[in-house]
Enzyme design. Sequence first.
Site, short mmCIF file in Angstrom:
data_model
loop_
_atom_site.label_atom_id
_atom_site.label_comp_id
_atom_site.label_asym_id
_atom_site.label_seq_id
_atom_site.Cartn_x
_atom_site.Cartn_y
_atom_site.Cartn_z
N LYS A 62 0.84 -1.20 0.00
CA LYS A 62 0.00 0.00 0.00
C LYS A 62 0.88 1.25 0.00
O LYS A 62 1.94 1.28 0.64
CB LYS A 62 -0.90 -0.02 1.23
CG LYS A 62 -1.94 1.08 1.30
CD LYS A 62 -2.82 0.91 2.54
CE LYS A 62 -3.91 1.94 2.64
NZ LYS A 62 -4.77 1.73 3.83
N SER A 66 -9.59 1.77 2.97
CA SER A 66 -8.79 2.59 2.05
C SER A 66 -7.80 1.76 1.23
O SER A 66 -7.23 2.24 0.26
CB SER A 66 -8.01 3.65 2.83
OG SER A 66 -7.10 3.06 3.75
N SER A 110 -9.87 -0.49 7.03
CA SER A 110 -9.26 -0.32 5.71
C SER A 110 -8.64 -1.57 5.11
O SER A 110 -8.35 -1.60 3.91
CB SER A 110 -8.19 0.78 5.76
OG SER A 110 -8.80 2.04 5.90
#
Length: 460
Positions: free
Chosen positions: A74, A150, A174
């Site tokens: 990420k 996210s 997330s």
Amino acid sequence: MIKALQNVLSSGHVTASGLLDDSLERIARDRRDHDAVYVSVNRESARKAAKTSDALRDRGYVPSSIAGLPVSIKDLFDVKGEVTSAGSRVLREARPATRDAVVISRLRDAGAVFVGRTNMSEFAYSGLGLNPYCGTARNPSDPRRVAGGSSSGAAVSVALGHVAWSLGTDTGGSLRIPAAFCGLTAFKPTARRVPLDGVLPLAAAFDSVGAIAQSVDCCVAADSVISSHVLDTSPRALESLRIGVLFGGVVDETDDQTHAAFYEVIRRLIDAGVSIVAFDFPELNEVLALAPQAGITAAQAWGWHRHHIKESAHLYDPRVLARIRKGEHLLAADYIELLKTREFFIGASQRRLSDFDAWIMPTVATVAPLAEPLLEDDDAFFSTNARVLRNPGIVNLMDGCALTLPCHREGALPVGVSIVGTSMADASVLAVGRSIESLLRQCGLGKSAIEDSLPGGAHG
């Protein structure tokens, strides 16, 4: 998946370089329909890492169960020589990181092959995965729908079979939201088990680091590396389990498909001999009405962003900027009260859950929503975002840990069921998760669309 890939590597039929070639080919193949999965793809550095892994394996050195496997990262983690942009325009011209985040260093030592940086909600401040500037990663099950956030690109990179697993973060869901929306497994550990050094923060009170993958076993393998701690996650006998279920908001205020899928899980567990016990948790509604998580997150986000906003407010996603600015005028006394409310809730959760092996709930209150209404309408965005974050955010608020497992029927939109534990109950949650995962798969629930088509010709 990780065991299957290690088996083909050990057999000598496939190399780490071969796995990487397959990964890069899949990424190129899917770029037309899924062009917002990655912020960057690191082909050359990945090839060097794969060649090194092959050379070490030839000499009999395999440092971990994830050695030689492709992993996506990420865009919140510092990787030496790369810019950590957090899916934003604000940081796109920032200086490259001068050192690896601690978890990146641990993965590098374990022999992981970093394929690329995955896209995300800007600054990790949304559960939907929308990003107006870097693009919105779409759901592989239905490209009209969001992938969740996210860690949106992280989930899609796993769901499309690009990588063995993906490293992400979880502040209010997330990891678990995109995993549930994309039919995957994810584990949010107790926050303090995995160091946050070198991870761009959203809210230090809630931020945690974990994995999105294809199975509990994959999450356990990843967790052992990033936490530097091997847990005993041996499966539990189903008939020995005592599982708590809180009916009411977290279960009954769900859409029809999620509601039906969750109740089928309950039925399957009861049929298998699991003791399902309804319990009351009056402190939950009391605390949620005070919204401590939203206030604490906004205050801590404002503390980090205020200097960037002063100079570059025009570069922010307006919706993200509006949420951060809610922390600008929060009084210190009010902030302290929010922290006290959280401490009260942590204690209450430990008392309420002390008699259970785990608490189960729908991971998210809805299946993945359609993207277009959320992109176009602010009211739809904020109301849907709040609904999506409600269930998973409870776990962060109580400083707990949770595993999400896919539980939908084949051909249906993905639905996740969460196995939840209190602080430092990680081993128990993963052990219970292994047992429930096995039962769900025996019942034909939660099968991934790509389980039979993994990199390198491996089979899960």
